[in-house]
Design a protein around this motif. Sequence first.
Motif, PDB file in Angstrom:
ATOM      1  N   LEU A  49      -0.722   3.735  -3.144  1.00 41.42           N
ATOM      2  CA  LEU A  49       0.558   3.044  -3.326  1.00 41.42           C
ATOM      3  C   LEU A  49       0.980   3.056  -4.790  1.00 41.42           C
ATOM      4  O   LEU A  49       2.148   3.280  -5.121  1.00 41.42           O
ATOM      5  CB  LEU A  49       0.449   1.601  -2.820  1.00 41.42           C
ATOM      6  CG  LEU A  49       0.470   1.401  -1.307  1.00 41.42           C
ATOM      7  CD1 LEU A  49       0.179  -0.049  -0.960  1.00 41.42           C
ATOM      8  CD2 LEU A  49       1.818   1.829  -0.731  1.00 41.42           C
TER       9      LEU A  49
ATOM     10  N   PRO B 139      -3.166  -0.021   3.723  1.00 35.95           N
ATOM     11  CA  PRO B 139      -2.884   1.078   2.795  1.00 35.95           C
ATOM     12  C   PRO B 139      -3.704   0.971   1.517  1.00 35.95           C
ATOM     13  O   PRO B 139      -3.952  -0.120   0.996  1.00 35.95           O
ATOM     14  CB  PRO B 139      -1.376   0.956   2.524  1.00 35.95           C
ATOM     15  CG  PRO B 139      -0.994  -0.408   2.984  1.00 35.95           C
ATOM     16  CD  PRO B 139      -1.953  -0.790   4.061  1.00 35.95           C
TER      17      PRO B 139
ATOM     18  N   LEU C  32       0.447   5.171   6.791  1.00 39.04           N
ATOM     19  CA  LEU C  32       0.814   3.793   7.095  1.00 39.04           C
ATOM     20  C   LEU C  32       0.628   3.444   8.569  1.00 39.04           C
ATOM     21  O   LEU C  32       0.550   2.270   8.921  1.00 39.04           O
ATOM     22  CB  LEU C  32       2.268   3.528   6.673  1.00 39.04           C
ATOM     23  CG  LEU C  32       2.525   3.512   5.159  1.00 39.04           C
ATOM     24  CD1 LEU C  32       4.016   3.384   4.876  1.00 39.04           C
ATOM     25  CD2 LEU C  32       1.756   2.375   4.500  1.00 39.04           C
TER      26      LEU C  32
ATOM     27  N   ALA D 241       3.231  -2.093   1.643  1.00 38.37           N
ATOM     28  CA  ALA D 241       3.785  -0.992   0.856  1.00 38.37           C
ATOM     29  C   ALA D 241       5.075  -1.416   0.164  1.00 38.37           C
ATOM     30  O   ALA D 241       5.291  -1.110  -1.019  1.00 38.37           O
ATOM     31  CB  ALA D 241       4.028   0.219   1.749  1.00 38.37           C
TER      32      ALA D 241
ATOM     33  N   LEU E 190      -0.189   8.540   2.665  1.00 37.52           N
ATOM     34  CA  LEU E 190      -0.452   7.105   2.772  1.00 37.52           C
ATOM     35  C   LEU E 190      -1.086   6.732   4.112  1.00 37.52           C
ATOM     36  O   LEU E 190      -1.966   5.883   4.174  1.00 37.52           O
ATOM     37  CB  LEU E 190       0.850   6.312   2.591  1.00 37.52           C
ATOM     38  CG  LEU E 190       1.168   5.774   1.201  1.00 37.52           C
ATOM     39  CD1 LEU E 190       2.447   4.944   1.254  1.00 37.52           C
ATOM     40  CD2 LEU E 190       0.025   4.954   0.642  1.00 37.52           C
TER      41      LEU E 190
END
Length: 434
Positions: free
Chosen positions: A73, A68, A62, A132, A60
């Motif tokens: 996700l 993102p 982050l 997220a 991901l």
Amino acid sequence: MTRLGTGIGWRPEIAEDIARLPGIDWVEVVAENVCPGHVPDALLRLRERGTTVVPHGVSLGLGGAERPDPERLSALAERAEALGSPLVTEHIAFVRAGGPLTGSPAIEAGHLLPVPRTRDALDVLCENVAMAQEALPVPLALENIAALISWPGEEMTEGQFLAELVERTGVRLLIDVANLHTNHVNRGEDPAKALDELPTEAIAYVHVAGGVERDGVWHDSHAHPVTQPVLDVLAGLCARTTPPGVLLERDEDFPAAEELAGELDAIRAVTAAGVTAADAAPAPKHGPHGNGVPDIDAARERLARAQTALLSALVAGAPAPEGFDRRRLGVQSRALTSKRAGVVAKVAPELPEILGDGYRRAFGGYADGRPMTGGYRRDAMAFVEHLLAADDVRDAATRRRLTLWWQERSGPAPLSSHPLARFARRARLVLSGG
């Protein structure tokens, strides 16, 4: 908070051992290695007998400057639902840089890299985490990573950074005690100080893993036994709180089941010796947040420039950014190349078979100054294209086998995964070398 107990990282290579190990309450699986419609039978059998499965994401990013990716996700959410998981986990890290925020080509690290502990990075991370959390069907927990390098001009300690992240987002924490030890050796950071500053009530579970020290640098290899210093950090954490779960990670050089069982017993002994959560001291309060509402777009642009400069130095041969230890950047760069070569070897196991002992050297020559811009399968293809175009393969039989390998994978249709098709491909590779 979900009580998990004692677990182990599920890997196909040790699936049968895991099924037989006593006292395994739960397992963690690399999210990107599981397809929701094709969950491995061994993992399904564990679920059927009541073993909790937690997906652990690695892609991901982050901690990166970009928001993102919705598709990533969505994929993580699908895996959580397919596995009936009570939570999902990811890392506080960046894994790619460049792109629209910098007007430069996007590049991939191929591994987890540390974010600077600055206000800009924290503001960006908090917004990314909130996005997220909104997209995921279950709670999210984030892991502190191991680092070989330090960012200049950091404004917070690791504990302060994590505590404010939790306070602002409500995210849970996956505390890796092996990574705290790694950062102690590599960056001079005191694990006890980090533990003192952590909001222990936010801990979802704990990672324990092995590593090795070479030339004064600790490598978080996940391919060596857990060392006593790492168990000592775990003991320090358990003296402050009782973690809901503790998990042993092992990714390579898998030992016999008896050795894994011994490491799990050592972990259980440490956690059993700790205090209960009710006896733990309350987490310390931290200083005020940054003043006012952050200009998040400006913060993203500043962070993007900094991360792109660092990643370009590590994988594309760019000059080292000011303030970084050049020797450590070299160590990190070589570690990224080694990790990249290892993953490509797993994605395309025929390549180290074809190239033999020369695989690592050849891949290092290819990767030098050539950052990864797509996934590992595309990287494997580009590696072979480089070898063939540069005429680096002098042995005619090896060159024929590489050419056939590339031709079979460069067409518009994907290769069949049917066992007979795999057997036929392997037979053609063998025959082409004769």
